[in-house]
Design a protein around this motif. Sequence first.
Motif, PDB file in Angstrom:
ATOM      1  N   SER A  12      81.680  83.857  61.996  1.00 43.58           N
ATOM      2  CA  SER A  12      82.356  84.291  60.716  1.00 43.58           C
ATOM      3  C   SER A  12      82.544  85.647  60.876  1.00 43.58           C
ATOM      4  N   PHE A  13      83.654  85.715  59.945  1.00 44.00           N
ATOM      5  CA  PHE A  13      84.022  87.274  59.562  1.00 44.00           C
ATOM      6  C   PHE A  13      84.433  87.400  58.124  1.00 44.00           C
ATOM      7  N   ASP A  14      84.236  88.423  57.793  1.00 45.02           N
ATOM      8  CA  ASP A  14      84.794  88.834  56.360  1.00 45.02           C
ATOM      9  C   ASP A  14      85.927  89.724  56.338  1.00 45.02           C
ATOM     10  N   ASP A  15      87.135  89.148  55.445  1.00 46.98           N
ATOM     11  CA  ASP A  15      88.323  89.932  55.583  1.00 46.98           C
ATOM     12  C   ASP A  15      88.022  91.205  54.727  1.00 46.98           C
ATOM     13  N   PRO A  16      89.226  92.108  54.907  1.00 48.40           N
ATOM     14  CA  PRO A  16      89.109  93.477  54.165  1.00 48.40           C
ATOM     15  C   PRO A  16      88.503  93.386  52.849  1.00 48.40           C
ATOM     16  N   ASP A  17      88.745  92.161  52.113  1.00 44.94           N
ATOM     17  CA  ASP A  17      88.275  92.120  50.683  1.00 44.94           C
ATOM     18  C   ASP A  17      86.783  91.632  50.753  1.00 44.94           C
ATOM     19  N   GLY A  18      86.380  91.057  51.502  1.00 41.53           N
ATOM     20  CA  GLY A  18      85.078  90.565  51.420  1.00 41.53           C
ATOM     21  C   GLY A  18      84.947  89.097  51.617  1.00 41.53           C
ATOM     22  N   HIS A  19      86.173  88.480  51.515  1.00 38.16           N
ATOM     23  CA  HIS A  19      86.180  86.909  51.772  1.00 38.16           C
ATOM     24  C   HIS A  19      85.593  86.458  53.079  1.00 38.16           C
ATOM     25  N   THR A  20      84.623  85.547  53.002  1.00 40.17           N
ATOM     26  CA  THR A  20      83.963  85.078  54.339  1.00 40.17           C
ATOM     27  C   THR A  20      84.822  83.895  55.027  1.00 40.17           C
ATOM     28  N   TRP A  21      85.261  84.048  56.124  1.00 41.37           N
ATOM     29  CA  TRP A  21      85.981  82.979  57.113  1.00 41.37           C
ATOM     30  C   TRP A  21      85.112  82.429  58.007  1.00 41.37           C
ATOM     31  N   GLU A  22      84.562  81.253  58.059  1.00 35.59           N
ATOM     32  CA  GLU A  22      84.182  80.694  59.084  1.00 35.59           C
ATOM     33  C   GLU A  22      85.020  79.901  60.066  1.00 35.59           C
ATOM     34  N   VAL A  23      84.977  79.993  61.333  1.00 38.56           N
ATOM     35  CA  VAL A  23      85.679  79.647  62.494  1.00 38.56           C
ATOM     36  C   VAL A  23      84.715  78.603  63.231  1.00 38.56           C
ATOM     37  N   VAL A  24      84.997  77.268  63.252  1.00 34.54           N
ATOM     38  CA  VAL A  24      84.251  76.211  64.041  1.00 34.54           C
ATOM     39  C   VAL A  24      84.729  75.531  65.076  1.00 34.54           C
ATOM     40  N   TRP A  25      84.180  75.396  66.136  1.00 31.70           N
ATOM     41  CA  TRP A  25      84.673  74.351  67.229  1.00 31.70           C
ATOM     42  C   TRP A  25      83.805  73.151  67.205  1.00 31.70           C
ATOM     43  N   MET A  26      84.163  71.896  67.261  1.00 30.59           N
ATOM     44  CA  MET A  26      83.340  71.025  67.326  1.00 30.59           C
ATOM     45  C   MET A  26      83.689  70.025  68.552  1.00 30.59           C
ATOM     46  N   ASP A  27      82.725  69.765  69.394  1.00 30.01           N
ATOM     47  CA  ASP A  27      83.021  68.738  70.523  1.00 30.01           C
ATOM     48  C   ASP A  27      83.400  67.376  70.252  1.00 30.01           C
ATOM     49  N   PRO A  28      84.833  67.008  70.383  1.00 27.84           N
ATOM     50  CA  PRO A  28      85.539  66.121  70.070  1.00 27.84           C
ATOM     51  C   PRO A  28      84.507  64.628  70.166  1.00 27.84           C
ATOM     52  N   ALA A  29      83.903  64.570  71.547  1.00 25.91           N
ATOM     53  CA  ALA A  29      83.073  63.506  72.002  1.00 25.91           C
ATOM     54  C   ALA A  29      81.754  63.442  70.701  1.00 25.91           C
ATOM     55  N   ALA A  30      81.397  64.366  70.084  1.00 25.14           N
ATOM     56  CA  ALA A  30      80.178  64.657  69.122  1.00 25.14           C
ATOM     57  C   ALA A  30      80.794  63.813  67.735  1.00 25.14           C
ATOM     58  N   VAL A  31      81.935  64.113  67.675  1.00 18.84           N
ATOM     59  CA  VAL A  31      82.536  63.691  66.319  1.00 18.84           C
ATOM     60  C   VAL A  31      82.822  62.410  66.318  1.00 18.84           C
ATOM     61  N   GLN A  32      83.264  61.756  67.751  1.00 26.07           N
ATOM     62  CA  GLN A  32      83.759  60.294  67.747  1.00 26.07           C
ATOM     63  C   GLN A  32      82.279  59.357  67.787  1.00 26.07           C
ATOM     64  N   GLY A  33      81.015  60.077  67.768  1.00 23.23           N
ATOM     65  CA  GLY A  33      79.685  59.535  67.692  1.00 23.23           C
ATOM     66  C   GLY A  33      79.190  59.323  69.029  1.00 23.23           C
TER      67      GLY A  33
END
Length: 135
Positions: A114-135
Amino acid sequence: MYQQMIFVNLPVSDVDVSKKFFTELGYAINPQFSTDDNACVVISETIIAMLLSRQRYADFTKKEIVDATTSSEVLLCLSAESREKVDELVDRAIAAGGSAAGETQDQGFMYGRSFDDPDGHTWEVVWMDPAAVQG
């Protein structure tokens, strides 16, 4: 098929600083919907961030506008196509004037930072393994 869009509206202290920050992350500013009081940041075809001066933001609400550097109202989360893309975007955000937010989350099948932009808004960036998403 209709693709629903999301327009995230955020108050910012300095529209020009915000434009520069998000441009350095690789996002485009749509000049058709940008003025001196706001910037239309195109994150994807379906995700738009409207960065509004605090004065302009106040035109849309009667509520108190929080200071995102001291309070939290929302956590914004963007997906990434790989772990490397997570790191790439967050590292660019920090280099462009943002700051690291929180700890790296690595659960094997899911990876995020995650990062905070210059105004303090928090942005998360996430990767998820496609195989895990499919079950």
